[in-house]
Design an enzyme around this catalytic site. Structure first.
Site, short mmCIF file in Angstrom:
data_model
loop_
_atom_site.label_atom_id
_atom_site.label_comp_id
_atom_site.label_asym_id
_atom_site.label_seq_id
_atom_site.Cartn_x
_atom_site.Cartn_y
_atom_site.Cartn_z
N ASP A 190 -47.90 23.21 17.79
CA ASP A 190 -47.22 23.42 16.51
C ASP A 190 -46.42 22.17 16.16
O ASP A 190 -45.54 21.75 16.94
CB ASP A 190 -46.28 24.62 16.59
CG ASP A 190 -47.03 25.95 16.69
OD1 ASP A 190 -48.27 25.92 16.65
OD2 ASP A 190 -46.37 27.00 16.80
N ASP A 197 -52.44 37.70 9.88
CA ASP A 197 -51.10 37.73 10.46
C ASP A 197 -50.52 39.12 10.25
O ASP A 197 -50.27 39.53 9.11
CB ASP A 197 -50.22 36.66 9.79
CG ASP A 197 -50.75 35.26 10.06
OD1 ASP A 197 -51.31 35.04 11.15
OD2 ASP A 197 -50.61 34.39 9.19
#
Length: 238
Positions: free
Chosen positions: A9, A128
Site C-alpha cells: 500500500d 469491498d
C-alpha cells in the site's frame, strides 16, 4: 494456480498499513517501496498487489514511477483511485497486468463492462464488503448491493474479483469464513480474498473453498505470518 500475494500500500511515497483503511491510523511504515517489493519477490512472490492509497483518497493516481518499477519485477495488480479508464490504460502501458476497479464498478456498470470486453482478463472488480453491503469511495460510503449482487453484474465476462471484508481489514483478527465461502462459490470467475487473513489456516481455508488466491498485508508486516510459510500453501493439497 492458487496465489499468496503480498500487499504493498503506497501513501506519500512510502509503504504503509492502515487499520481498516483509515487514513490517520497507520500501523506500519517503510520508506522504500521498491526494496519492499524486491524482498517479497526474492522470497518467492509471483504476484504483487499494489494499492495507491494517496490516489484512493485523492481520486487520482499518485505513484506512477514506483508502480512502473514494481511492475518490472513480478505480475502486478494495481488499484486505488482509478476512476478513469484512461488511467487504467496508462497503467497497462506501465506494465501492470490487472487493474482493480472499485467505485466505477458500482457507478458506471455499462462502461466498465465494455472496458472489460476490450481488456479481457485484465479487469479486477473490487468487492469491498462492510456489514454485508458494498462500500465505495475509499470505503466511506455504503450502497444497497450485496457482494454477490455486485459481482453478478460482471460474472459473465472475463474478469476476476477481489473480495475484501472491511470489517476485519488491517486488524489481523482472522477471516469471516461463511461470507468468503458464499462469495467464492456463487461466482464463476476467479475470486481473490483479502481482509483479516492472519494465519496459515485462513489461507488454507480460502484455497479449500475455491478462492484463486489471498492478498495479505498487515499479518506480514507485523510479522504475525511469515511469507516463507504462507507461500507454501500455493503447492499444498488442502
Amino acid at each position: 494456480m492458487f496465489r499468496v500475494i503480498p500487499a504493498i500500500d503506497l501513501k506519500d511515497g512510502k509503504v504503509v498499513r492502515l487499520r481498516q483503511g483509515k487514513e490517520d491510523e497507520v500501523t506500519f511504515e517503510a520508506t522504500n517501496p521498491i526494496e519492499v517489493a524486491k524482498q517479497w519477490v526474492e522470497i518467492g512472490a509471483k504476484v504483487l498487489h499494489v494499492i495507491d492509497l494517496s490516489g484512493a483518497f485523492q481520486g487520482r493516481l499518485r505513484h506512477e514511477e514506483i508502480i512502473a518499477e514494481i511492475a518490472k519485477m513480478a505480475e502486478v495488480q494495481v488499484g486505488g483511485g482509478i476512476r478513469d479508464f484512461r488511467v487504467a490504460e496508462r497503467l497497462f502501458e506501465l506494465g501492470v497486468d490487472r487493474v482493480i476497479f472499485g467505485t466505477i464498478a458500482v457507478e458506471r456498470v455499462e462502461e466498465l463492462r465494455e472496458f472489460a470486453k476490450k481488456w479481457k482478463g485484465r479487469v479486477m472488480v473490487a468487492i469491498d464488503s462492510k456489514k454485508g453491503r458494498v462500500a465505495v469511495k475509499g470505503w466511506k460510503e455504503v450502497v444497497e448491493l450485496t457482494p454477490v449482487q455486485l459481482a453478478e453484474l460482471y460474472d459473465d465476462l472475463d474478469v476476476s474479483f477481489l473480495y475484501t471484508n472491511i470489517d476485519v481489514e488491517g486488524l489481523v483478527s482472522g477471516i469471516e469464513r461463511e461470507r468468503i465461502e458464499e462469495v467464492v462459490k456463487s461466482l464463476r470467475n476467479p475470486v481473490y480474498v483479502a481482509g483479516g487473513i492472519s494465519s496459515i489456516e485462513d489461507i488454507r481455508f480460502a484455497k479449500r473453498v475455491g478462492a484463486a488466491g489471498v492478498v495479505i498485508g498487515s499479518a506480514l508486516y507485523t510479522k504475525k505470518l511469515k511469507f516463507e510459510e504462507a507461500i507454501k500453501v500455493e503447492y499444498e493439497k488442502v
